[in-house]
Scaffold this active site. Sequence first.
Site: not given
Length: 179
Positions: A40, A96-97, A99-100, A102, A104, A128, A156
């Site tokens: 989302k 993308e919102d 990238v943590d 990576g 996903t 990040k 979120d």
Amino acid sequence: MTTPRILISEADIQRRVRELAAEISNDYAGEPVTLVGVLKGAFIFLADLSRHLTMPRSIEFMAVSSYGMGTTSSGAVRVLMDLRRSIEGRHVLVVEDIVDTGLTLHYLLELLSTRDPASLKTCALVRKKERHEVDVKVDYLGFDIPNVWVVGYGLDHAEDLRALPYIGVVDPDDETAGE
Ligand code: IMP
């Protein structure tokens, strides 16, 4: 009651989104593009970005499993909603919102590349980098941020705080964040 601490202000986000849109519009030089928003979290970024682009563009969405209500990655990525249209022969830009780890984005790129797009690029609002577990290329990046839990502008905390106009930091273990 804890109010998120502002990390990136609304004005800074809006300025950077316009800069990214100008760069992207320039690179695609009028070629039609399919923007793939990852639900989302990307819905607000995609809405703003897409309105500043100048080339012909269609908008598609995919939904993938994230961390659920928690904040640590299981590493598993599941497609909850797939694209409705073929991307074969299309220029595709995944939006993308964040990238943590990576994982996903890496998974999505592998999946979409099997569908023979004309090109496949990525755009993310925040990254990040120190959390990356896989090497994943972000062609258009808004901001690099430290390893903190961020909310707002689509992001979120346990499904809350997505509508904040800025990006803020919360303690992910604080159950009263944003109340
Ligand atoms: P990944 O670890 O790069 O696969 O990111 C998976 C997903 O985790 C992202 O698309 C977000 O939905 C979520 N996520 C990671 N870090 C944050 C954060 O700081 N705030 C909100 N969501 C996050």
